[in-house]
Each structure stands twice: as C-alpha cells, then as structure tokens.
Design an enzyme around this catalytic site. Sequence first.
Site, PDB file in Angstrom:
ATOM      1  NE  ARG A   8      -3.878  -4.351  -6.119  1.00  0.00           N
ATOM      2  CZ  ARG A   8      -3.343  -4.576  -4.929  1.00  0.00           C
ATOM      3  NH1 ARG A   8      -2.086  -4.972  -4.837  1.00  0.00           N
ATOM      4  NH2 ARG A   8      -4.038  -4.419  -3.832  1.00  0.00           N
ATOM      5  CG  ASP A  12       4.422   0.560   3.843  1.00  0.00           C
ATOM      6  OD1 ASP A  12       4.655   1.172   2.784  1.00  0.00           O
ATOM      7  OD2 ASP A  12       3.310   0.068   4.132  1.00  0.00           O
ATOM      8  CG  HIS A  44       3.422  -2.583  -5.758  1.00  0.00           C
ATOM      9  ND1 HIS A  44       4.338  -3.435  -5.194  1.00  0.00           N
ATOM     10  CD2 HIS A  44       2.571  -2.246  -4.767  1.00  0.00           C
ATOM     11  CE1 HIS A  44       4.041  -3.602  -3.918  1.00  0.00           C
ATOM     12  NE2 HIS A  44       2.967  -2.893  -3.632  1.00  0.00           N
ATOM     13  CD  GLU A  48       5.414  -0.173  -3.985  1.00  0.00           C
ATOM     14  OE1 GLU A  48       4.391   0.486  -4.231  1.00  0.00           O
ATOM     15  OE2 GLU A  48       5.565  -0.823  -2.938  1.00  0.00           O
ATOM     16  NE  ARG A  61       1.020 -10.156  -1.624  1.00  0.00           N
ATOM     17  CZ  ARG A  61       0.474  -9.003  -1.211  1.00  0.00           C
ATOM     18  NH1 ARG A  61       1.022  -7.851  -1.537  1.00  0.00           N
ATOM     19  NH2 ARG A  61      -0.639  -9.014  -0.503  1.00  0.00           N
TER      20      ARG A  61
END
Length: 308
Positions: free
Chosen positions: A107, A221, A177, A280, A81
């Site tokens: 990832r 978002d 990201h 991102e 994270r």
Amino acid sequence: MSVSTLSPSLCDSLNDSFGIDQFIHFEEGPGGFALAHLHSEHGSASVSIYGGHVLSYQPTGHEPVLWVSEHAQYKTGKAIRGGIPVIWPWFGPDPLSLGRPSHGFARTSTWEVKSSQVRDNGDVELTLGLQESDATLTLWHHSFRAEISVVLSTALNVELSVINTGDHPFDYTGALHTYFNVSAIENVSIHGLEDASYIDQLDDMRIKEQAGAITFKEETDRIYIDSRATCQLIDSGLNREIRVEKAGSKSTVIWNPWIDKSKRMSDFGDDEWKTMLCIETANAGTDVITLNRGGQYMLSTRISAHHR
Ligand code: BG6
C-alpha cells in the site's frame, strides 16, 4: 498551495501508452500521484498508481460506494486512509516484530501500469504490477510478481494476484481493505456472517461466536474465520444494499474505530467513524497463503450496489 511532485510528462506518457478515449484517462491526483480515472456506462472509478489503490467507485445512479477520509495524507511512505488499500505481504502488525510497517508494503509502494483495455462487453480494465526491488527486499526477502486488476463492469471487480518468482517457498497474508461509505453507522447492518466465529482483535485475540447480523455500538475489529460467504451491507439511510462477493479468501475483517481510536489516528477525522466501515476481503489470522516456487494465488472481490 500544494507542491507538485510529478512531472506532467508522466501522466502524458501514461495517457499515450494506456489511455483509452472516453474510458481511461490519467491525471495528477492528490499529493502529485498519478491517478487513473475509469469510466463506462456503468459508473466510474479511480485508481492511484501509488499503492495500487482504488480511491473511488461510483456506480451510475448511486452515491459513492467507497469512503476516503478528509484527513487522508497523500505522501510517499504513508498509506492513504480510505478506498481499497492493498494489504500485502502481511496483514496487521509485523509478524516478526522487526519494526516493519503494519499491513506490509504494497500500500506504500508505487506500482507500474501494465495494461488497459475495454472488453467487447464494455468492461473497462486496468492492471498494475509490483515486483521485488531493493526497497522490498530489505523488508521481505522474496522475489515475487504481484498484479492488481481493476475491472469496472456492472460491479467493481478487484483482484490481487501473486506469483512466487523466487527459488524458495514463502508465506503471506493480506487483504483488500475496503472502506465503505455509509449514511450513518447506526443505520447499517452486515449480513452473511451470522453464526461465524471471529478473532476479537480488541480482546486478546479471543475466539467468539457471531449471533445474528453485525451492527455497530462500539469499536469493532474482528477477523471472521472460515468465512467465504458474500456479505450484504444494508444501509437504511441510503436505501441501499452493497454486496461484497469474494474468491480466494477464507477470512473477512470487519473494522470501525469508533470514538477514541478515531482521535488517536492523525489521518482520520474525530467524527469520521460515523460514516464509514471496513469489510475486508482477507487472507488473515490462520488464513495464510503458502506459495511454492512458481506458484500463483488470487484474492478477489466483487462489489456491487443495489437500490432497496
Ligand atoms: C484493520 C485492522 O484491518 O486495519 C485494525 O484490523 C487496524 O486493527 C486497521 O486498526 C487500520 O490499520 P492502519 O494500519 O491502516 O491504521
């Protein structure tokens, strides 16, 4: 006390093959993953072999540019994270609803170090690679060669290159990201997306129009579409501007989880939304990449910090 999962000889052999005195050094990082430290007169950066994931970037004379959660989990199968997770070969939830992990498998894969160099101009470069394996083929039935190149220069340059090494075309989406460290969310604004349209991922994917600079007052978002522009992240608390330039990307995702979502995420502190946000560099939404056999595509970002 954490238990090491890495034999010391892995970092030793990475240092033997790819270490460069004073510029690139490998060490066991959190969770026992091998971590490359890059240094130059322009600053420092670190890259985790797990995830092909940039974990830190600090230009000389600046506060850290990237944010990593104090609650990040460093374990196989879990995404880290913060920093710059490599989202690939799909952005967001599994597009086929087969129960595959959100944001793809890049990832959570262990990448391989491919090369390292200090260029004549002093830029420090590390390249990692990933290709199909039994593990990736069970999730995504395609042959590919992906590379992440990280260049520490007057800015940080990160490039994801993908080649279709199989016999059939494939489609993918993805993102670099990037989690940014900010003084306080109320101190920041993002410029460069004024008048752009976006998909609101929190309102049934409705298309909306941006009016003016982006500021944060609630969970956000969004996938900005047809956006190739440079973003400027202005932080009045740090008197800093971060510029996010990009290539190979027609979509930009802006994310801050705000209060309730922060509480729902186990690897995110309840108050951490106050000092981070994501810009991102993406191929997301309708920005889908199709690669024919032998085809190659590059997605890249250049991140630089400037005093104001
Ligand atoms: C963003 C998405 O890119 O990533 C959000 O737009 C998502 O919807 C966020 O919540 C974090 O995703 P994850 O899988 O790392 O928790």
